[in-house]
Design a protein around this motif. Sequence first.
Motif, PDB file in Angstrom:
ATOM      1  N   ARG A   1      -5.111   7.642  -7.387  1.00  0.00           N
ATOM      2  CA  ARG A   1      -6.222   7.853  -6.465  1.00  0.00           C
ATOM      3  C   ARG A   1      -6.482   6.652  -5.552  1.00  0.00           C
ATOM      4  NH1 ARG A   1     -10.716  11.085 -10.154  1.00  0.00           N
ATOM      5  NH2 ARG A   1      -9.472  13.004 -10.466  1.00  0.00           N
ATOM      6  N   PRO A   2      -6.477   5.415  -6.073  1.00  0.00           N
ATOM      7  CA  PRO A   2      -6.730   4.288  -5.170  1.00  0.00           C
ATOM      8  C   PRO A   2      -5.726   4.202  -4.027  1.00  0.00           C
ATOM      9  CG  PRO A   2      -6.990   3.598  -7.445  1.00  0.00           C
ATOM     10  CD  PRO A   2      -6.420   4.977  -7.487  1.00  0.00           C
ATOM     11  N   ARG A   3      -4.451   4.380  -4.327  1.00  0.00           N
ATOM     12  CA  ARG A   3      -3.463   4.272  -3.268  1.00  0.00           C
ATOM     13  C   ARG A   3      -3.472   5.487  -2.338  1.00  0.00           C
ATOM     14  NH1 ARG A   3       1.633   1.898  -6.638  1.00  0.00           N
ATOM     15  NH2 ARG A   3       0.418   2.696  -8.405  1.00  0.00           N
ATOM     16  N   ALA A   4      -3.803   6.658  -2.869  1.00  0.00           N
ATOM     17  CA  ALA A   4      -3.973   7.814  -1.993  1.00  0.00           C
ATOM     18  C   ALA A   4      -5.146   7.586  -1.042  1.00  0.00           C
ATOM     19  CB  ALA A   4      -4.201   9.080  -2.821  1.00  0.00           C
ATOM     20  N   GLY A   5      -6.210   6.963  -1.543  1.00  0.00           N
ATOM     21  CA  GLY A   5      -7.343   6.643  -0.688  1.00  0.00           C
ATOM     22  C   GLY A   5      -6.984   5.632   0.388  1.00  0.00           C
ATOM     23  N   ILE A   6      -6.160   4.659   0.051  1.00  0.00           N
ATOM     24  CA  ILE A   6      -5.709   3.679   1.041  1.00  0.00           C
ATOM     25  C   ILE A   6      -4.895   4.362   2.130  1.00  0.00           C
ATOM     26  CG2 ILE A   6      -4.206   1.677   1.395  1.00  0.00           C
ATOM     27  CD1 ILE A   6      -5.063   0.717  -1.410  1.00  0.00           C
ATOM     28  N   ALA A   7      -4.028   5.305   1.732  1.00  0.00           N
ATOM     29  CA  ALA A   7      -3.234   6.035   2.720  1.00  0.00           C
ATOM     30  C   ALA A   7      -4.127   6.834   3.659  1.00  0.00           C
ATOM     31  CB  ALA A   7      -2.245   6.967   2.010  1.00  0.00           C
ATOM     32  N   LEU A   8      -5.148   7.481   3.114  1.00  0.00           N
ATOM     33  CA  LEU A   8      -6.076   8.244   3.949  1.00  0.00           C
ATOM     34  C   LEU A   8      -6.827   7.320   4.905  1.00  0.00           C
ATOM     35  CD1 LEU A   8      -7.496  10.869   4.698  1.00  0.00           C
ATOM     36  CD2 LEU A   8      -9.061  10.490   2.772  1.00  0.00           C
ATOM     37  N   ALA A   9      -7.256   6.166   4.400  1.00  0.00           N
ATOM     38  CA  ALA A   9      -7.946   5.212   5.268  1.00  0.00           C
ATOM     39  C   ALA A   9      -7.028   4.740   6.392  1.00  0.00           C
ATOM     40  CB  ALA A   9      -8.427   4.016   4.440  1.00  0.00           C
TER      41      ALA A   9
ATOM     42  N   VAL B   1      -5.561  -3.888   6.269  1.00  0.00           N
ATOM     43  CA  VAL B   1      -6.605  -3.303   5.422  1.00  0.00           C
ATOM     44  C   VAL B   1      -6.009  -2.793   4.115  1.00  0.00           C
ATOM     45  CG1 VAL B   1      -8.228  -1.376   5.228  1.00  0.00           C
ATOM     46  CG2 VAL B   1      -8.140  -2.724   7.325  1.00  0.00           C
ATOM     47  N   GLY B   2      -4.817  -2.187   4.194  1.00  0.00           N
ATOM     48  CA  GLY B   2      -4.160  -1.730   2.974  1.00  0.00           C
ATOM     49  C   GLY B   2      -3.849  -2.870   2.022  1.00  0.00           C
ATOM     50  N   ALA B   3      -3.362  -3.990   2.560  1.00  0.00           N
ATOM     51  CA  ALA B   3      -3.047  -5.146   1.716  1.00  0.00           C
ATOM     52  C   ALA B   3      -4.308  -5.699   1.059  1.00  0.00           C
ATOM     53  CB  ALA B   3      -2.347  -6.221   2.541  1.00  0.00           C
ATOM     54  N   LEU B   4      -5.385  -5.808   1.835  1.00  0.00           N
ATOM     55  CA  LEU B   4      -6.647  -6.316   1.277  1.00  0.00           C
ATOM     56  C   LEU B   4      -7.201  -5.365   0.217  1.00  0.00           C
ATOM     57  CD1 LEU B   4      -8.350  -7.639   4.541  1.00  0.00           C
ATOM     58  CD2 LEU B   4      -7.357  -8.994   2.677  1.00  0.00           C
TER      59      LEU B   4
ATOM     60  N   ALA C   1      -0.015  -6.887  -5.904  1.00  0.00           N
ATOM     61  CA  ALA C   1      -1.121  -5.993  -5.586  1.00  0.00           C
ATOM     62  C   ALA C   1      -1.221  -5.751  -4.083  1.00  0.00           C
ATOM     63  CB  ALA C   1      -2.433  -6.570  -6.121  1.00  0.00           C
ATOM     64  N   ALA C   2      -1.076  -6.812  -3.293  1.00  0.00           N
ATOM     65  CA  ALA C   2      -1.167  -6.668  -1.842  1.00  0.00           C
ATOM     66  C   ALA C   2      -0.069  -5.753  -1.316  1.00  0.00           C
ATOM     67  CB  ALA C   2      -1.080  -8.044  -1.172  1.00  0.00           C
ATOM     68  N   MET C   3       1.128  -5.857  -1.862  1.00  0.00           N
ATOM     69  CA  MET C   3       2.219  -5.015  -1.391  1.00  0.00           C
ATOM     70  C   MET C   3       2.021  -3.562  -1.800  1.00  0.00           C
ATOM     71  SD  MET C   3       4.156  -6.434   0.634  1.00  0.00           S
ATOM     72  CE  MET C   3       5.185  -4.983   0.704  1.00  0.00           C
ATOM     73  N   ARG C   4       1.434  -3.312  -2.964  1.00  0.00           N
ATOM     74  CA  ARG C   4       1.148  -1.929  -3.339  1.00  0.00           C
ATOM     75  C   ARG C   4       0.189  -1.300  -2.327  1.00  0.00           C
ATOM     76  NH1 ARG C   4       0.243  -4.383  -8.611  1.00  0.00           N
ATOM     77  NH2 ARG C   4       2.207  -4.351  -9.770  1.00  0.00           N
ATOM     78  N   GLY C   5      -0.827  -2.058  -1.935  1.00  0.00           N
ATOM     79  CA  GLY C   5      -1.766  -1.534  -0.946  1.00  0.00           C
ATOM     80  C   GLY C   5      -1.137  -1.361   0.418  1.00  0.00           C
ATOM     81  N   ALA C   6      -0.316  -2.325   0.844  1.00  0.00           N
ATOM     82  CA  ALA C   6       0.339  -2.225   2.154  1.00  0.00           C
ATOM     83  C   ALA C   6       1.297  -1.044   2.188  1.00  0.00           C
ATOM     84  CB  ALA C   6       1.086  -3.526   2.455  1.00  0.00           C
TER      85      ALA C   6
END
Length: 411
Positions: A155-163, A183-186, A345-350
């Motif tokens: 869910r967190p990474r799906a939310g980042i993709a939507l953002a 923003v994804g990295a942060l 963690a930053a790369m997972r978000g990016a």
Amino acid sequence: MTQSTASPPSEPAAATVERGTPSEVFGAFLKLGLTSFGGPIAHLGYFRDELVVRRKWITEAGYADLVALCQFLPGPASSQVGFALGLLRGGPLGALAAWTAFTLPSAALLVVFAFAATALDGPVATGLLHGLKAVAVAVVAQAVWGMARSLTPDRPRAGIALAAVIIVVVAAGSAGQVAAILVGALAGLILCRQGPAVESSHLSFRVPRRVGMICLLVFFLLLFGLPILAVVLEAQGLSLADAFFRAGALVFGGGHVVLPLLQTEVVAPGWVTNDAFLAGYGAAQAVPGPLFTFAAYLGAVMGSVPNGIAGAAIALIAIFTPGLLLLVGVLPFWDRFRKRPFAQAAMRGANAAVVGILGSALYNPVWTSAILSPYDFALALAGFLLLVVWRAPPWIVVLVMALGGAGLALA
């Protein structure tokens, strides 16, 4: 520079790598450049079969570490892995030989297509080019589907993709794409701290820290200096180099992600028409080698000088340079940096943000430009099913859909 691998006696998997010659490297990668269809993930499989299993240039563990490094960095991962293997086997000349041999076959084919496409006329030719635009829909949809499954599994990474989709829609252009990645990295630093532990490295390049620092300095000088020089000198050649360098510097997550970046850089200012852009992207699926050679096609079909062969050369070199500079720049520091939890963690978000950027591009410009009727939708859906369900080779899908487009034009 000299390169080797080393490890304690307790790790026999990291045996010393023998040195070869640039000509040996060129021959091995020319074979790969002529036969490696299927995109970056498939290329890594070809590299493993040819260079790890058959030629034994590097151990399995060393190859896995090298792939992890290149997937962490922006740029074309398969070309970066090939460049690093050439560096390891044949030194700096071996690295250049590997990149040249792997890149030029597909670049040459796409430049030939660029000249042929401008000469095509009539309903059949129009239908063929429209079929290639439908290929882009199928291929990008497949890329979004596969990347979403692997890069946004929670869910967190799906939310980042939507953002990321929202950011790109609100702030159009390259600024919005860069903002989405940042923003994804942060967000990843806060939301994506959980992940598998990183194993100790099995591969050590003897690249001096000084060389790495120089490469990183050159990267940032070009990234921030080229746009200034292009404005001050009012040189279209520098503007072209700046656009492709910036696209190559900001691509995370695979070759298909370069699509929205390049579309922003070359279609928005009117250098290349959107129809020509998508037709070339579709044709790029039918050739072996790295998808980044799409840049050679775009440089060749530019509406303003430099174009043709000169434009293709500038675009091709500019889009690959940042990824290769970053690769050499981080090699001396990679083993320590990759183990830091914040970097993971930053790369997972990016990477999750990249899924959103590519998903946005699937709608605009890919879908809106190619799907103009129910027949177009049916053709694109057939191509998607061929790729995902029947796992047909991309070149076969390109051929089927180009002929389908021609058939629809005659109907």
